[in-house]
Scaffold this active site. Structure first.
Site, mmCIF file in Angstrom:
data_model
loop_
_atom_site.group_PDB
_atom_site.id
_atom_site.type_symbol
_atom_site.label_atom_id
_atom_site.label_comp_id
_atom_site.label_asym_id
_atom_site.label_seq_id
_atom_site.Cartn_x
_atom_site.Cartn_y
_atom_site.Cartn_z
ATOM 1 N N GLY A 107 -4.226 -7.064 8.436
ATOM 2 C CA GLY A 107 -3.094 -6.184 8.189
ATOM 3 C C GLY A 107 -2.484 -6.382 6.811
ATOM 4 O O GLY A 107 -1.857 -5.495 6.254
ATOM 5 N N ASP A 140 4.707 -5.433 6.957
ATOM 6 C CA ASP A 140 4.935 -4.985 5.579
ATOM 7 C C ASP A 140 3.776 -5.339 4.653
ATOM 8 O O ASP A 140 3.809 -5.036 3.462
ATOM 9 C CB ASP A 140 6.245 -5.572 5.039
ATOM 10 C CG ASP A 140 6.234 -7.092 4.979
ATOM 11 O OD1 ASP A 140 5.188 -7.699 5.313
ATOM 12 O OD2 ASP A 140 7.268 -7.676 4.610
ATOM 13 N N GLY A 141 2.768 -6.016 5.189
ATOM 14 C CA GLY A 141 1.598 -6.336 4.378
ATOM 15 C C GLY A 141 1.792 -7.501 3.429
ATOM 16 O O GLY A 141 0.900 -7.827 2.654
ATOM 17 N N ARG A 191 -7.957 -17.580 -0.459
ATOM 18 C CA ARG A 191 -8.486 -18.550 0.505
ATOM 19 C C ARG A 191 -9.996 -18.507 0.500
ATOM 20 O O ARG A 191 -10.600 -17.447 0.403
ATOM 21 C CB ARG A 191 -7.924 -18.162 1.864
ATOM 22 C CG ARG A 191 -8.517 -18.892 3.027
ATOM 23 C CD ARG A 191 -7.644 -18.688 4.240
ATOM 24 N NE ARG A 191 -8.064 -17.538 5.022
ATOM 25 C CZ ARG A 191 -7.410 -17.104 6.093
ATOM 26 N NH1 ARG A 191 -6.304 -17.682 6.488
ATOM 27 N NH2 ARG A 191 -7.860 -16.073 6.767
ATOM 28 N N ARG A 198 -14.597 -14.280 13.327
ATOM 29 C CA ARG A 198 -13.707 -14.866 14.325
ATOM 30 C C ARG A 198 -14.203 -14.493 15.713
ATOM 31 O O ARG A 198 -14.972 -13.533 15.861
ATOM 32 C CB ARG A 198 -12.286 -14.291 14.165
ATOM 33 C CG ARG A 198 -11.735 -14.390 12.765
ATOM 34 C CD ARG A 198 -10.681 -13.306 12.510
ATOM 35 N NE ARG A 198 -10.260 -13.289 11.101
ATOM 36 C CZ ARG A 198 -9.153 -13.858 10.640
ATOM 37 N NH1 ARG A 198 -8.332 -14.447 11.468
ATOM 38 N NH2 ARG A 198 -8.870 -13.812 9.354
ATOM 39 N N ASP A 267 -8.201 -14.442 17.651
ATOM 40 C CA ASP A 267 -8.418 -13.967 16.284
ATOM 41 C C ASP A 267 -8.216 -15.095 15.270
ATOM 42 O O ASP A 267 -8.511 -14.923 14.090
ATOM 43 C CB ASP A 267 -7.488 -12.792 15.960
ATOM 44 C CG ASP A 267 -6.029 -13.116 16.228
ATOM 45 O OD1 ASP A 267 -5.696 -13.442 17.376
ATOM 46 O OD2 ASP A 267 -5.229 -13.069 15.284
ATOM 47 N N ASN A 268 -7.723 -16.237 15.737
ATOM 48 C CA ASN A 268 -7.539 -17.375 14.838
ATOM 49 C C ASN A 268 -8.551 -18.473 15.133
ATOM 50 O O ASN A 268 -8.321 -19.638 14.787
ATOM 51 C CB ASN A 268 -6.120 -17.926 14.965
ATOM 52 C CG ASN A 268 -5.078 -16.968 14.397
ATOM 53 O OD1 ASN A 268 -5.406 -16.112 13.573
ATOM 54 N ND2 ASN A 268 -3.848 -17.097 14.828
ATOM 55 N N ASP A 277 -6.128 -20.040 9.551
ATOM 56 C CA ASP A 277 -4.825 -19.413 9.784
ATOM 57 C C ASP A 277 -3.735 -20.414 10.159
ATOM 58 O O ASP A 277 -3.295 -20.500 11.296
ATOM 59 C CB ASP A 277 -4.931 -18.289 10.829
ATOM 60 C CG ASP A 277 -5.375 -16.984 10.182
ATOM 61 O OD1 ASP A 277 -5.495 -16.952 8.944
ATOM 62 O OD2 ASP A 277 -5.608 -16.009 10.913
HETATM 63 P P1 AMP Z 1 -1.481 -14.006 12.315
HETATM 64 O O1 AMP Z 1 -0.396 -14.290 13.296
HETATM 65 O O2 AMP Z 1 -1.128 -14.327 10.888
HETATM 66 O O3 AMP Z 1 -2.792 -14.597 12.727
HETATM 67 O O4 AMP Z 1 -1.655 -12.416 12.304
HETATM 68 C C1 AMP Z 1 -1.904 -11.669 13.445
HETATM 69 C C2 AMP Z 1 -2.126 -10.226 13.063
HETATM 70 O O5 AMP Z 1 -0.949 -9.664 12.491
HETATM 71 C C3 AMP Z 1 -3.222 -9.983 12.050
HETATM 72 O O6 AMP Z 1 -3.824 -8.769 12.368
HETATM 73 C C4 AMP Z 1 -2.464 -9.916 10.754
HETATM 74 O O7 AMP Z 1 -3.165 -9.187 9.759
HETATM 75 C C5 AMP Z 1 -1.207 -9.179 11.179
HETATM 76 N N1 AMP Z 1 -0.058 -9.456 10.312
HETATM 77 C C6 AMP Z 1 0.659 -10.613 10.256
HETATM 78 N N2 AMP Z 1 1.669 -10.503 9.366
HETATM 79 C C7 AMP Z 1 1.591 -9.257 8.826
HETATM 80 C C8 AMP Z 1 2.352 -8.531 7.850
HETATM 81 N N3 AMP Z 1 3.405 -9.071 7.235
HETATM 82 N N4 AMP Z 1 1.955 -7.268 7.565
HETATM 83 C C9 AMP Z 1 0.900 -6.717 8.177
HETATM 84 N N5 AMP Z 1 0.154 -7.338 9.102
HETATM 85 C C10 AMP Z 1 0.490 -8.594 9.433
HETATM 86 MG MG MG Z 2 -4.586 -14.741 12.127
#
Ligand code: AMP
Ligand code: MG
Length: 500
Positions: A107, A140-141, A191, A198, A267-268, A277
């Site tokens: 994301g 917000d990406g 990274r 995954r 996913d992690n 992650d």
């Molecule tokens: P994570 O908890 O970092 O493993 O992320 C879980 C999911 O949420 C993944 O698909 C990430 O790409 C998405 N994600 C986490 N934070 C953001 C963010 N700020 N903007 C967009 N996608 C996010």
């Molecule tokens: Mg993740």
């Protein structure tokens, strides 16, 4: 062939971005499974500033640190690549805290490309915090500086401990702010990973109900990570077995340094067996198997003591995705269950072997007296919990023969320690060497990590570099790092409210 950053020998001027990024980035993932990524470009970074660069890692990738420090290099580290260089957002699904999301994906991340490192190993170069993608959902990406620096520190600490992990190449602030509970500097982490495959990647492919896609993904994983599986009688079963083994070994290593991942969603979890992650993760200080660091993990699903069981749960989800490749329905289930069923034994063996080393025992003793060693370890964990001892400090002091000092009342431990001593080999110097090399002095202590990130957010990187320097050489005690030898005075935050 590695990337040819500035291939012209002796050139004084930094190369243009065009020269750098024709870099021989390879794109085998997008080529093998085109349905599992979307071409996407990074958001522009208005004022990119390099915060930290991992020079040894850069050199190992065949990249020139000076070129990465130049404006063109910094631009690259935020994903600013010329037209025609195709960066992609990877698709994956995943079980988050037990519930299934069919579409997660990158994301806020992009795969910049793959490079062959100086040892000829294929490595992904990936960006996190590079802007919204079609997988962003409500996000917000972006990423804030603090959490990206935490990922940097934790990954380097794990790497120095010899634990398989992705590693940070650099952190660059973008010049934009991100809004979390407060307004924070935005940053992009670059990274390096042996891949970003995954368990969730397989879940996404399996949900497509396209057997060719699933087979292509499995073939790709075999080729990239477990080439020996290709020669097995049943390559896909061998792939599953290899991942189960790698994860059992990985989690055993986590447990033996007190590492708590915090978000072991599918996913992690990597196919390669690398830790990935780093979010609300931490090293356990006072021993308690119920220790949780994620502020959203209310039920303790990802608590320290649950990690082996959760790893097996995640691996069961991987097994489900592979069933269509394993034969007719019932046979496939039986085969997968057989492989998954071996997780426990594999984990126990790896964990007990590692713990025996920490306690100074030889592999021969561990093999000859498995029951005595098992009970010794079990009793130790109960005692450490009861006496609220710092996990890392206990083993370090035990290695130095100074462990009594940690206890106001040593008597309860004395009986345990005499049982341990009875199992030690005859060569005390060798025992000490082994123990000092198996029990780190320095870990990223929770309080100091929080201090480091807080100061860095204010523009002061002193504490960050102090902690980084300590944890990159964790077994060598040296003056100046006393603050990292034990838990901070006055208790610790038991929960990391980790903004991401
Ligand atoms: P994570 O908890 O970092 O493993 O992320 C879980 C999911 O949420 C993944 O698909 C990430 O790409 C998405 N994600 C986490 N934070 C953001 C963010 N700020 N903007 C967009 N996608 C996010
Ligand atoms: Mg993740």
């Amino acid at each position: 062939m590695g990337p040819s950053y500035g291939g012209v020998a002796g050139r004084a001027l930094s190369p243009t971005l065009e020269e750098m990024t024709t870099l021989n980035f390879e794109r085998t993932y997008a080529a093998a499974v085109p349905q599992l990524s979307l071409p996407w470009r990074a958001a522009p970074a208005p004022d990119p500033q390099l915060v930290v660069l991992n020079e040894p890692l850069a050199r190992g990738l065949g990249l020139d640190p000076d070129e990465l420090r130049a404006p063109e290099g910094i631009a690259l580290l935020t994903g600013q690549v010329p037209e025609g260089v195709e960066t992609v957002a990877q698709a994956y699904a995943g079980h988050q805290f037990g519930s299934y999301s069919p579409r997660l994906g990158d994301g806020r991340a992009l795969l910049l490309g793959e490079v062959l490192d100086t040892a000829g190993r294929r490595r992904d170069l990936h960006l996190k915090g590079s802007g919204r993608t079609p997988f962003a959902r409500g996000g917000d990406g972006r990423a804030a500086l603090g959490p990206m620096l935490r990922e940097y520190l934790m990954g380097e600490a794990m790497h120095a401990l010899g634990i398989p992990t992705t590693r940070a190449l650099a952190v660059v602030t973008t010049g934009e702010h991100v809004v979390r509970e407060e307004v924070l500097p935005g940053a992009v982490l670059s990274r390096v990973a042996s891949s970003h495959l995954r368990v969730g990647t397989f879940q996404y492919a399996a949900a497509h109900q396209d057997l060719d896609l699933l087979r292509s993904l499995a073939d790709y994983a075999i080729e990239r990570h477990y080439p020996a599986a290709a020669k097995a009688d049943e390559p896909y079963l061998a792939l599953y077995d290899a991942v189960v083994s790698a994860q059992a070994d990985l989690v055993a290593q986590w447990m033996n340094v007190g590492f708590i991942h915090g978000v072991m969603n599918t996913d992690n979890m990597t196919i390669s067996g690398e830790t990935i992650d780093y979010g609300p993760c931490a090293f356990m200080e006072q021993v308690d198997p119920a220790t949780v660091f994620s502020s959203i993990d209310h039920q303790g699903r990802y608590a320290y003591g649950n990690q082996p069981a959760i790893a097996q749960w995640d691996l069961a989800r991987l097994g489900e995705t592979l069933l269509p490749l394993l034969g007719d329905e019932q046979t496939a289930v039986d085969k997968a269950m057989g492989v998954l069923g071996a997780f426990g034994e594999r984990y126990d063996r790896a964990a007990a072997g590692g713990m025996a080393r920490k306690l100074g025992l030889t592999p021969e003793t561990a093999a000859a007296e498995p029951e005595a060693v098992r009970v010794l370890i079990q009793d130790l964990m109960a005692l450490l919990k009861e006496h609220r001892v710092d996990f890392t400090q206990f083993f370090r002091r035990l290695s130095q023969g100074l462990v009594e000092e940690l206890f106001t009342d040593w008597a309860p431990l004395q009986q345990w320690d005499s049982r341990r001593r009875a199992l030690l080999p005859d060569d005390p110097a060798k025992v000490t060497d082994q123990m000092l090399a198996s029990n780190p002095a320095y870990l990223p202590r929770n309080r100091r990590v929080e201090d480091a990130l807080e100061a860095a957010t204010q523009g002061d990187l002193t504490v960050f570099h102090h902690v980084l320097e300590a944890v990159t050489d964790p077994y060598t005690e040296r003056p100046g790092f006393e603050d990292l030898l034990g838990p901070a005075e006055g208790g610790l935050p038991h929960v990391t409210y980790c903004g991401t």
